[in-house]
Design an enzyme around this catalytic site. Structure first.
Site, PDB file in Angstrom:
ATOM      1  N   ASP A 104      66.832   0.175  22.614  1.00 43.63           N
ATOM      2  CA  ASP A 104      66.777  -1.289  22.574  1.00 43.63           C
ATOM      3  C   ASP A 104      66.509  -1.895  21.198  1.00 43.63           C
ATOM      4  O   ASP A 104      65.911  -1.272  20.321  1.00 43.63           O
ATOM      5  CB  ASP A 104      65.664  -1.775  23.513  1.00 43.63           C
ATOM      6  CG  ASP A 104      66.054  -1.656  24.982  1.00 43.63           C
ATOM      7  OD1 ASP A 104      66.951  -0.847  25.300  1.00 43.63           O
ATOM      8  OD2 ASP A 104      65.451  -2.374  25.794  1.00 43.63           O
ATOM      9  N   HIS A 249      63.562   2.584  21.344  1.00 44.68           N
ATOM     10  CA  HIS A 249      63.928   1.450  20.482  1.00 44.68           C
ATOM     11  C   HIS A 249      64.483   1.928  19.136  1.00 44.68           C
ATOM     12  O   HIS A 249      63.897   2.813  18.504  1.00 44.68           O
ATOM     13  CB  HIS A 249      62.708   0.568  20.219  1.00 44.68           C
ATOM     14  CG  HIS A 249      62.184  -0.102  21.456  1.00 44.68           C
ATOM     15  ND1 HIS A 249      61.370   0.540  22.352  1.00 44.68           N
ATOM     16  CD2 HIS A 249      62.397  -1.349  21.949  1.00 44.68           C
ATOM     17  CE1 HIS A 249      61.086  -0.296  23.355  1.00 44.68           C
ATOM     18  NE2 HIS A 249      61.691  -1.436  23.135  1.00 44.68           N
TER      19      HIS A 249
HETATM   20 ZN   LIG Z   1      63.651  -5.440  23.596  1.00 44.54          ZN
END
Ligand SMILES: [Zn+2]
Length: 279
Positions: A104, A249
Site C-alpha cells: 500500500d 507498505h
Molecule cells: Zn494506506
C-alpha cells in the site's frame, strides 16, 4: 505517531462489525494505522482536512456538466446512494494455501522498484494499493508494476480518511484516483482499499457505483511502524493461513524494513506451500 495498539482480534472484530451492518467499520484500524497516515501525508502533501478539501479541483472530470445541466458528480453521488453495497473482502476464497500480498501507499520511486525486484526473484504476484496523487508523481513506476503482471488498486487520491470528508468529496477521492491510475497505466483498477480501513456504508456504495470491489486485509504486521524486519517476518509467518490477505507498505516513508522482511518472508511462505494470488 503514538498510535494505540489494536488488539490481536482486530480483523475478527471488524468482521463482526461488518456482519452486524455497522455504518462505521474499521475504527480500530483507523487508530492503529495512524502512523501510516502521518507518513503518507508527509509524502503526499498537506494532511489537514481543510488543505485536502481545497486541493480537490472543482473542474475534475467527475464534476463536469452533462448536456442537461446536471453536474455529473452529483448524479454519481445519487447513483452511489441507490446502489446495494458489497462488504469488504478480508480473506481470499481461492483454494487451499492461496494467499494474497498487498502493498500500500505507493508508488514510491525508491521502494516500489525494490519490492518489484523481490517479487520477480520469487515469481510472485502482488496487489499494489496506490495513492492517486503518488501515481501522478511517478506514473512510470506505476506502469512498471502493471507491466510486471501485478495488479494496481485504488487507494484514494490523497490517502484521505474518507470519514472526514462529505459524500461528494469521498466519491471524488475515489474517482480521481481511478483516473490517475488509468492515465498512467492504461488499466482501470477493479478494487478499492479504504485508507485506515475506514469503511462506511457510503464508501461501500461508492465502490459499488464505481465497479470497485472493496478489499480489506487480515494479516497486518504493522510494517509502517518500523518494528524491525525480523518482527514483520515473525508476524507474517505466525498469522498467515489459507485465504490471508497480507498488508505491507511501499509508500508513506522509509520502507527498507518492509523490503528486507519480504525478502525473508516470501521464500518461507513458498516453502510452506503457500501460493500467491491477486484477489
Ligand atoms: Zn494506506
Amino acid at each position: 505517531m503514538a498510535a494505540p495498539e489494536p488488539g490481536p482480534n482486530l480483523a475478527r472484530r471488524r468482521l463482526l462489525v461488518v456482519a452486524a451492518g455497522g455504518v462505521m467499520v474499521g475504527l480500530g484500524t483507523l487508530a492503529g494505522h495512524g502512523g501510516a497516515r502521518a507518513g503518507s501525508a508527509a509524502q503526499a502533501g498537506p494532511a489537514s482536512p481543510a488543505a485536502r478539501t481545497s486541493a480537490i479541483p472543482s473542474a475534475s472530470p467527475s464534476a463536469a456538466r452533462k448536456p442537461g445541466g446536471v453536474p455529473a458528480g452529483r448524479t454519481r453521488v445519487a447513483a452511489a446512494r441507490n446502489t446495494a453495497p458489497r462488504q469488504p473482502m478480508y480473506y481470499l476464497d481461492d483454494g487451499p494455501k492461496v494467499i494474497a500480498l498487498t502493498i500500500d501507499d505507493g508508488p514510491s520511486p525508491v521502494y516500489t522498484p525494490a519490492v518489484l525486484r523481490v517479487l520477480e526473484k520469487y515469481g510472485v504476484l502482488a496487489t499494489f494499493s496506490m495513492v492517486g496523487e503518488n501515481v501522478s508523481y511517478y506514473p512510470a513506476t506505476a506502469k512498471d508494476v502493471v507491466e510486471a503482471g501485478h495488479a494496481i488498486i485504488n487507494h484514494t487520491w490523497k490517502h484521505a480518511n474518507l470519514n472526514s470528508l462529505n459524500p461528494a468529496e469521498q466519491l471524488t477521492e475515489i474517482t480521481r484516483a481511478t483516473e490517475a491510475i488509468h492515465a498512467a497505466t492504461g488499466v482501470r483498477p477493479r478494487m478499492f482499499r479504504a485508507p485506515y480501513g475506514a469503511w462506511s456504508q457510503h464508501v461501500l456504495r461508492c465502490c459499488a457505483a464505481e465497479n470497485l470491489i472493496p478489499l480489506d486485509w487480515s494479516v497486518d504486521p504493522r510494517d509502517w511502524s518500523r518494528p524491525g524486519a525480523r518482527k514483520i517476518v515473525r508476524t507474517i509467518m505466525k498469522t498467515t493461513k489459507t485465504g490471508s490477505i497480507i498488508l505491507e507498505h511501499d509508500g508513506g516513508g522509509d520502507r527498507s524494513q518492509t523490503v528486507a522482511a519480504l525478502q525473508i518472508a516470501i521464500p518461507r511462505l513458498l516453502d510452506e506451500g503457500y501460493r500467491f494470488a491477486i484477489p
